[in-house]
Design a protein around this motif. Structure first.
Motif, mmCIF file in Angstrom:
data_model
loop_
_atom_site.group_PDB
_atom_site.id
_atom_site.type_symbol
_atom_site.label_atom_id
_atom_site.label_comp_id
_atom_site.label_asym_id
_atom_site.label_seq_id
_atom_site.Cartn_x
_atom_site.Cartn_y
_atom_site.Cartn_z
ATOM 1 N N ILE A 106 -63.752 19.004 1.539
ATOM 2 C CA ILE A 106 -63.258 18.307 0.350
ATOM 3 C C ILE A 106 -64.033 17.000 0.269
ATOM 4 O O ILE A 106 -64.048 16.222 1.225
ATOM 5 N N ARG A 107 -64.707 16.796 -0.861
ATOM 6 C CA ARG A 107 -65.584 15.649 -1.030
ATOM 7 C C ARG A 107 -65.303 14.942 -2.354
ATOM 8 O O ARG A 107 -64.631 15.473 -3.219
ATOM 9 N N GLY A 108 -65.851 13.750 -2.518
ATOM 10 C CA GLY A 108 -65.726 13.002 -3.760
ATOM 11 C C GLY A 108 -64.669 11.910 -3.663
ATOM 12 O O GLY A 108 -64.028 11.719 -2.626
ATOM 13 N N ARG A 109 -64.507 11.184 -4.780
ATOM 14 C CA ARG A 109 -63.516 10.101 -4.847
ATOM 15 C C ARG A 109 -62.124 10.662 -4.569
ATOM 16 O O ARG A 109 -61.693 11.613 -5.199
ATOM 17 N N PRO B 98 -66.837 12.873 -8.713
ATOM 18 C CA PRO B 98 -65.429 13.276 -8.850
ATOM 19 C C PRO B 98 -65.015 14.172 -7.676
ATOM 20 O O PRO B 98 -65.858 14.803 -7.033
ATOM 21 N N LEU B 99 -63.729 14.229 -7.417
ATOM 22 C CA LEU B 99 -63.193 15.042 -6.333
ATOM 23 C C LEU B 99 -63.605 16.505 -6.514
ATOM 24 O O LEU B 99 -63.493 17.067 -7.605
ATOM 25 N N HIS B 100 -64.126 17.116 -5.444
ATOM 26 C CA HIS B 100 -64.585 18.503 -5.518
ATOM 27 C C HIS B 100 -64.532 19.158 -4.136
ATOM 28 O O HIS B 100 -64.358 18.478 -3.128
ATOM 29 N N VAL B 101 -64.688 20.468 -4.126
ATOM 30 C CA VAL B 101 -64.770 21.227 -2.884
ATOM 31 C C VAL B 101 -66.227 21.626 -2.713
ATOM 32 O O VAL B 101 -66.843 22.189 -3.621
ATOM 33 N N HIS B 102 -66.781 21.319 -1.559
ATOM 34 C CA HIS B 102 -68.163 21.666 -1.233
ATOM 35 C C HIS B 102 -68.116 22.884 -0.318
ATOM 36 O O HIS B 102 -67.488 22.844 0.739
#
Length: 121
Positions: free
Chosen positions: A53-56, A80-84
């Motif tokens: 889980i990555r991002g702000r 923005p918040l995202h799943v890598h």
């Protein structure tokens, strides 16, 4: 993004956006992680991928996140918040692994009433 590793295997990753703009009050990070990270760990085992889980908003400590946001290696905190999701393997298999993992993750990005959420128990 795909890269060839020295051992001949491919490494490829995708990003799946977390819909915090449509559901600002919903705890998607908690749903993806599960109790003590068990949901995320199980998804990684089942899909044979690395899921992060990555991002702000991806860090628990908001002050620390703000402090390191512009430092090298933490550029994802500007997004923005995202799943890598990352997979490694031969070219024939890698797209299948990523597609499967993407569908599993997207299934958890649909808000569910907390009392009915089997992943948080």
């Amino acid at each position: 993004m795909a890269t060839q590793e020295a051992n001949g295997q491919m490494r490829k990753s995708i990003k799946v956006p977390i819909p915090t703009d449509r559901y600002p009050q919903y705890n998607f990070v908690g749903r993806l992680l599960g109790p003590r990270g068990s949901t995320l760990k199980q998804m990684q085992r089942d899909t044979q991928t690395w899921i992060r889980i990555r991002g702000r908003g991806s860090m628990r400590d908001k002050q620390e996140e703000a402090r390191i946001r512009n430092q090298p290696g933490h550029e994802h905190l500007l997004e923005p918040l995202h799943v890598h999701i990352e997979a490694r393997g031969d070219q024939n298999m890698i797209d299948h692994l990523l597609s499967n993992a993407e569908q599993v993750v997207k299934g958890l990005l649909v808000p569910v009433e907390e009392s009915k959420d089997v992943h948080k128990k």
